[in-house]
Scaffold this motif. Structure first.
Motif: not given
Ligand code: SF4
Length: 356
Positions: A112-120, A122-128, A165-178
């Protein structure tokens, strides 16, 4: 011979406490004390092989997260170097150093802390990938759908925000972003520690699947030897900033050498031969601000001798059948206890220690 994908050579990190106004005044008057120094990582050398997952384990405060951040170039080292594909990142020209940094991604404990709360999502994953020019705008929907599917999320998740998102979903987003920047190395820093046990298992299964599919090497940092066992090929044990044992996973569990590793194993539910009577950890982890002299582990070690209080043991090779590399930083060769036996006093100190 191909160089390891990532090498940490004699890596150290020292934090100095910043002086307050009173300290500065006392210093000016010549009455100040030397600034406190915390050696978070003390001369650690490790290499990461292509396709492997290297577990890094130790108690909270042992320096494992600091080590991961230095490896990912998020924190400068006080000494030593990080080499990517055989070349020191600090010596690379700017564009190559940027590419090396892009190739070493990190997944954090608190999604949760590693995701920007204002980004969807999709935006969080595709930013980099957009920033690095790895994808064109028109390719985004397909790429995003593919990444979400890879981490077990549906394409509809792309429009959600972190708080939905749930904690597990957020972590999946973190992994997708990496994964989005196709890195060669991913460092997972306590990536499942903040999750419920059932969600932990789901994320570990996901990581095992991703590892199976290949495409990246990884360092998996955790305080939990049992979690690391599930997923790692080799395991490195840290104690108060120092590497104390390194071997492949099965060797660590079947024939742990260092008393600290044995103490950690005494707390892990294991089956068969490894269920032996290891002495559990006693006492608290000493403060890294004033680590014990000699072997840092000696105040808690059931085998400590006089030499342990004076001399820091060097990392040396432990004899293993079949050419397995097994390193341990202990003055002694301790016999493996039988299921009934208690701690055995150490034999004579070894003299053939060496650096790796
Ligand atoms: Fe224990 Fe001594 Fe070995 Fe350190 S060097 S782990 S104190 S026996």
């Amino acid at each position: 011979m191909t160089a390891p994908v990532l090498e940490l050579n004699d890596l150290s990190r020292v934090f100095a406490r910043r002086d307050g106004w009173l300290d500065r005044m006392l210093n000016r008057a010549g009455l100040g004390k030397p600034p406190e120094r915390l050696v978070a990582v003390d001369g650690v050398s490790l290499s990461l092989r292509d396709g492997e997952m290297l577990g890094v384990v130790g108690e909270s405060g042992c320096g494992k997260s600091t080590l991961g951040r230095m490896a990912a170039q998020l924190l400068p080292a006080s000494g030593g170097e990080v080499r990517f594909r055989g070349r020191a990142i600090s010596d690379l020209p700017r564009s190559e150093a940027r590419d090396a940094r892009r190739n070493i991604q990190m997944v954090f404990q608190n999604p949760y802390a590693s995701l920007n709360p204002s980004l969807s999502v999709g935006d969080a994953i595709m930013e980099a990938p957009l920033t690095h020019g790895l994808v064109r705008r028109r390719e985004i929907p397909d790429r995003l759908a593919s990444l979400l599917s890879k981490v077990g999320l549906s394409p509809e998740m792309a429009d959600r925000f972190p708080h939905e998102l749930s904690g597990g979903q957020r972590q999946r987003v973190g992994i997708a972003r990496a994964l989005a920047v196709s890195p060669e190395v991913i460092i997972f820093d306590e990536a499942v520690a903040a999750l419920d046990v059932s969600v932990q298992a789901q994320i570990l299964n996901l990581l095992a699947d991703l590892k199976e599919q290949g495409g990246f090497s990884s360092i998996f940092i955790s305080h939990d030897l049992n979690v690391v066992r599930f997923i790692s090929d080799r395991i490195a044990i840290l104690y108060l900033g120092r590497l104390v044992e390194l071997a492949d996973r099965d060797t660590v569990f079947a024939r742990p050498h260092h008393p600290y590793t044995r103490a950690l194993l005494s707390e892990v539910p294991v089956l068969g031969a490894a269920r032996r009577r290891f002495t559990p950890l006693k006492g608290e982890l000493p403060s890294p601000l004033s680590p014990p002299p000699g072997c840092h582990f000696h105040p808690r070690c059931p085998f400590a001798q006089e030499i342990c209080r004076r001399e820091s043991p060097r990392l040396r090779e432990v004899q293993e059948a079949g050419g397995t590399t097994h390193l341990s930083a202990c003055h002694f060769d301790l016999p493996q206890p039988s299921p009934e036996a208690g701690p055995t006093p150490p034999p004579h100190p070894k003299e053939d220690s060496h650096d790796t």
